[in-house]
Scaffold this active site. Structure first.
Site, PDB file in Angstrom:
ATOM      1  CG  ASN A   1      -0.579  -0.148   2.349  1.00  0.00           C
ATOM      2  OD1 ASN A   1       0.662  -0.683   2.604  1.00  0.00           O
ATOM      3  ND2 ASN A   1      -0.896   0.644   3.671  1.00  0.00           N
TER       4      ASN A   1
ATOM      5  CD  GLU B   1      -5.271  -6.078  -0.707  1.00  0.00           C
ATOM      6  OE1 GLU B   1      -5.157  -4.770  -0.874  1.00  0.00           O
ATOM      7  OE2 GLU B   1      -5.932  -6.535   0.087  1.00  0.00           O
TER       8      GLU B   1
ATOM      9  CB  CYS C   1     -10.856  -2.986   0.634  1.00  0.00           C
ATOM     10  SG  CYS C   1     -10.221  -2.289  -1.072  1.00  0.00           S
TER      11      CYS C   1
HETATM   12  N1  THU Z   1      -5.439  -1.457   2.472  1.00  0.00           N
HETATM   13  C1  THU Z   1      -4.731  -2.022   1.665  1.00  0.00           C
HETATM   14  O1  THU Z   1      -3.541  -2.044   1.186  1.00  0.00           O
HETATM   15  N2  THU Z   1      -5.636  -3.171   1.358  1.00  0.00           N
HETATM   16  C2  THU Z   1      -6.829  -3.464   1.388  1.00  0.00           C
HETATM   17  O2  THU Z   1      -7.575  -4.345   1.089  1.00  0.00           O
HETATM   18  C3  THU Z   1      -7.448  -2.447   2.642  1.00  0.00           C
HETATM   19  C4  THU Z   1      -6.553  -1.353   3.179  1.00  0.00           C
HETATM   20  C5  THU Z   1      -4.355  -0.343   3.177  1.00  0.00           C
HETATM   21  C6  THU Z   1      -4.736   1.098   2.607  1.00  0.00           C
HETATM   22  C7  THU Z   1      -4.287   2.030   3.586  1.00  0.00           C
HETATM   23  O3  THU Z   1      -2.976   2.526   3.423  1.00  0.00           O
HETATM   24  C8  THU Z   1      -4.403   1.070   4.959  1.00  0.00           C
HETATM   25  O4  THU Z   1      -4.561  -0.211   4.415  1.00  0.00           O
HETATM   26  C9  THU Z   1      -5.385   1.601   5.932  1.00  0.00           C
HETATM   27  O5  THU Z   1      -6.740   1.528   5.557  1.00  0.00           O
END
Ligand code: THU
Length: 142
Positions: free
Chosen positions: A52, A65, A98
């Site tokens: 992320n 993802e 998500c």
């Molecule tokens: N995040 C992800 O990398 N994948 C997900 O499926 C949900 C959330 C990240 C986005 C953000 O940087 C952090 O988690 C908190 O929401």
């Protein structure tokens, strides 16, 4: 009694999960502190990872993802097929993909592809079609 033979499919998913953990070490997440990594195994045998990447304009953040997905298409082109997905975080928290990431994955993933992720009750593995049963899929007529 001797130990049963290791199941190669499960061993491969464990390895994919470890690659997702490694990817999470690269997370840029100064705003949430939530470090996520994803690893995609493609039908061409390659594994592509992502993490992320957050932004001070919070909504611009990209999840691990989708980061992995855009890297995979960028490296191998639009014909990729995803055979397995692993998601990990370094925060000891549940983190199934998500909804936005599920929809993005649906474009390239095989319906039976296992998705491994940390859930409230431990690491879970579910077929993609169970975590996104009704993906939006616009079929143009004619
Ligand atoms: N995040 C992800 O990398 N994948 C997900 O499926 C949900 C959330 C990240 C986005 C953000 O940087 C952090 O988690 C908190 O929401």
């Amino acid at each position: 009694m001797s130990n049963p033979e290791p199941n190669p499919a499960l061993t491969a998913l464990d390895a994919l999960l470890e690659q997702a953990r490694q990817a999470a070490l690269h997370s840029y997440s100064p705003y949430s502190g939530f470090r996520v990594g994803a690893a995609l195994r493609l039908s061409n045998g390659a594994v592509v990872t992502g993490t992320n990447v957050e932004n001070v304009s919070y909504g611009l953040t990209i999840c691990a993802e989708r980061s992995a997905l855009v890297a995979a298409v960028s490296q191998f082109g639009p014909g990729i097929r995803i055979e397995a997905v692993a998601v990990a975080n370094l925060n000891g928290a549940p983190s199934p993909p998500c909804g936005a990431c599920r929809q993005m994955l649906s474009e390239f993933i095989l319906p039976d592809a296992p998705v491994v992720f940390p859930a409230a009750d431990g690491i879970r593995t579910m077929p993609f079609s169970e975590i996104l049963p009704l993906a939006f899929d616009m079929k143009l007529k004619g």
